[in-house]
Design an enzyme around this catalytic site. Structure first.
Site, PDB file in Angstrom:
ATOM      1  N   ARG A   1     -22.193  22.768  36.420  1.00  7.64           N
ATOM      2  CA  ARG A   1     -20.987  23.284  36.716  1.00  7.64           C
ATOM      3  C   ARG A   1     -20.750  24.110  38.149  1.00  7.64           C
ATOM      4  O   ARG A   1     -19.795  23.977  38.621  1.00  7.64           O
ATOM      5  CB  ARG A   1     -20.612  24.216  35.409  1.00  7.64           C
ATOM      6  CG  ARG A   1     -19.605  25.084  35.461  1.00  7.64           C
ATOM      7  CD  ARG A   1     -18.738  25.633  34.187  1.00  7.64           C
ATOM      8  NE  ARG A   1     -19.799  26.178  33.146  1.00  7.64           N
ATOM      9  CZ  ARG A   1     -20.772  27.059  33.375  1.00  7.64           C
ATOM     10  NH1 ARG A   1     -20.503  27.799  34.279  1.00  7.64           N
ATOM     11  NH2 ARG A   1     -21.665  27.428  32.595  1.00  7.64           N
TER      12      ARG A   1
ATOM     13  N   TYR B   1       6.476  18.647  41.463  1.00 10.67           N
ATOM     14  CA  TYR B   1       6.143  18.053  40.296  1.00 10.67           C
ATOM     15  C   TYR B   1       6.082  18.928  39.239  1.00 10.67           C
ATOM     16  O   TYR B   1       5.728  20.036  39.123  1.00 10.67           O
ATOM     17  CB  TYR B   1       4.372  17.785  40.681  1.00 10.67           C
ATOM     18  CG  TYR B   1       3.691  17.458  39.506  1.00 10.67           C
ATOM     19  CD1 TYR B   1       4.188  15.920  38.840  1.00 10.67           C
ATOM     20  CD2 TYR B   1       2.593  17.717  39.008  1.00 10.67           C
ATOM     21  CE1 TYR B   1       3.460  15.492  37.785  1.00 10.67           C
ATOM     22  CE2 TYR B   1       2.084  17.330  37.849  1.00 10.67           C
ATOM     23  CZ  TYR B   1       2.327  16.169  37.197  1.00 10.67           C
ATOM     24  OH  TYR B   1       1.633  15.463  36.031  1.00 10.67           O
TER      25      TYR B   1
ATOM     26  N   ASP C   1       0.754  21.942  48.603  1.00 13.33           N
ATOM     27  CA  ASP C   1       0.192  20.696  47.795  1.00 13.33           C
ATOM     28  C   ASP C   1       0.580  19.515  48.692  1.00 13.33           C
ATOM     29  O   ASP C   1       1.663  19.229  48.823  1.00 13.33           O
ATOM     30  CB  ASP C   1       1.363  20.491  46.464  1.00 13.33           C
ATOM     31  CG  ASP C   1       0.796  19.447  45.479  1.00 13.33           C
ATOM     32  OD1 ASP C   1       0.230  18.466  46.152  1.00 13.33           O
ATOM     33  OD2 ASP C   1       1.041  19.509  44.476  1.00 13.33           O
TER      34      ASP C   1
ATOM     35  N   LYS D   1      -4.368  10.626  43.428  1.00  9.46           N
ATOM     36  CA  LYS D   1      -3.410   9.814  43.999  1.00  9.46           C
ATOM     37  C   LYS D   1      -4.015   9.380  45.294  1.00  9.46           C
ATOM     38  O   LYS D   1      -5.077   8.316  45.071  1.00  9.46           O
ATOM     39  CB  LYS D   1      -2.062  10.792  44.485  1.00  9.46           C
ATOM     40  CG  LYS D   1      -1.602  11.776  43.201  1.00  9.46           C
ATOM     41  CD  LYS D   1      -1.006  10.772  42.116  1.00  9.46           C
ATOM     42  CE  LYS D   1      -1.089  11.393  40.720  1.00  9.46           C
ATOM     43  NZ  LYS D   1      -0.976  12.702  40.492  1.00  9.46           N
TER      44      LYS D   1
END
Ligand SMILES: Cc1ncc(COP(=O)(O)O)c(C=O)c1O
Length: 384
Positions: free
Chosen positions: A51, A103, A175, A200
């Site tokens: 982690r 978005y 973004d 993406k």
């Protein structure tokens, strides 16, 4: 030659990378492990628990920092997990100014998750930087922008917003999912944080969900690494590997996305049954000049509205498409079509979404890297 000096295309392949220390593997191995042997408490080789850090993820994080011209990269389990980490930098009472056309999932996490913890969000059209200035107060801590915006393809002047943010000591997060660093480098234009849905274009093959942040400032990086580990929304080594592999061909894929995007946008703009096409490469796009100055090309994302179109007309077109797959997401090698009002942007109330142009008839295309003639033929038969 030091890797810092490499140009962009070389950095997608080599940036932040070194052959694996164990056997010289050119691609980093997928370190599918949760933990690492220690010789004595604290006696380890830099990794204790996956982690906190994992060597495959580190390789990806170094690549991300390199391609975005930042100093530190952080990878997460999804784009939204990356956004979640950024908003956790804030405290109750802090205010965020966000672009109004963004978005749907970003809108949803802001409104439905963080507003109840006392963070205040202002959604503002950002094509004109003056509009942002009107909403700044002593409590404003973050400006959040997407450019080009999803799905209206509006363009926001990153340099101009970054000057405003700097003047008021406000963090600017961009973004960069739609443009990718191939087309635009927000850090070079003054952004503090670059965020990606690496699901993406960075991944590029529709086979992984992953998020990323890149920053330059050490202190900001340390705060974000703390949140990444403390909240734990990390990605696994296999997914890190897939995105790293995707990044290595980002530049060649983007070049073809742009070429095909232009051909499809021009075809639609000349089609008698199409009312409006949204693509920043058109000279009559309201912020075409800004797009030209901050982007290298105009990308493969396009939205359009059929003439006299309503919900049903748009649905008929997307159902008839054969080569374009009707699906959520974007940025893969295959062409996708989406209906924002019922898919990606369904979480935004109708009046809110229509204010920014996301009408029921709007169709969004993610133009892939197939032969452009085949893509145009598919649109021809679907539009009729
Ligand atoms: C512009 C943009 N930002 C953020 C996200 C969220 O990323 P993810 O789906 O990887 O959580 C998406 C997803 O579609 C997006 O298009």
């Amino acid at each position: 030659m030091g890797k810092r000096q490499l140009k962009f295309n070389s950095r997608t392949i080599h940036g932040g990378q070194a052959p694996d220390e164990a056997y010289g593997a050119v691609m980093p191995p997928i370190y599918q492990t949760s933990t690492y042997a220690q010789s004595t408490p604290g006696g380890h080789k830099g990794y204790e628990y996956s982690r906190s850090a994992n060597p495959t993820r580190t390789a990806l994080e170094n690549s991300l920092a390199s391609i975005e011209n930042g100093n530190y990269g952080l990878a997460f389990g999804s784009g939204l997990a990356a956004i979640d980490a950024v908003i956790k930098l804030l405290s109750p009472g802090d205010e965020v100014i966000s672009t109004s056309d963004l978005y749907g999932g970003s809108y949803r996490i802001f409104k439905k998750i963080f507003e109840k913890f006392g963070i205040v969000f202002h959604f503002v059209g950002m094509q004109d930087t003056e509009e942002i200035a009107k909403h700044i107060s002593a409590k404003t801590k973050l400006i959040w922008l997407e450019t080009p915006t999803n799905p209206m393809m509006n363009i926001i002047d990153i340099m101009s917003v970054s000057k405003l943010a700097r003047k008021h000591k406000i963090l600017l997060a961009v973004d960069n999912t739609f443009a990718t660093p191939y087309l635009q480098l927000p850090m070079d234009l003054g952004a503090d944080i670059v965020m990606h849905s690496a699901t993406k274009y960075l991944g590029g093959h529709s086979d992984v969900v992953l998020g990323a942040l890149v920053v330059k400032d050490k202190e900001l990086a340390e705060q974000l690494y703390f949140i990444q580990n403390a909240s734990g929304a990390v990605c696994g080594p296999m997914d890190s590997f897939l995105v790293l592999r995707g990044i290595k061909t980002l530049h060649v894929r983007m070049q073809r996305h742009c070429e095909n995007g232009r051909a499809v946008a021009e075809y639609l703009a000349n089609h008698p049954k199409i009312e409006k096409v949204f693509w920043p490469g058109f000279i009559d796009h309201p912020n075409h000049e800004v797009a030209k100055s901050q982007m290298k090309d105009f990308g493969g994302m396009i939205s359009f509205v059929p003439k006299g179109g309503n919900f049903q007309d748009a649905i008929k077109i997307v159902e008839k498409l054969e080569l374009f797959t009707l699906a959520e997401s974007l940025g893969g090698v295959e062409s996708l079509a989406g209906h924002p009002a019922s898919m990606t942007h369904a979480s935004i109330p109708k009046e809110e979404r229509e204010k920014s142009g996301v009408v029921d008839a709007l169709i969004r295309l993610s133009v892939g890297i197939e032969d452009k003639e085949d893509l145009i033929e598919d649109l021809r038969q679907a539009i009729g």
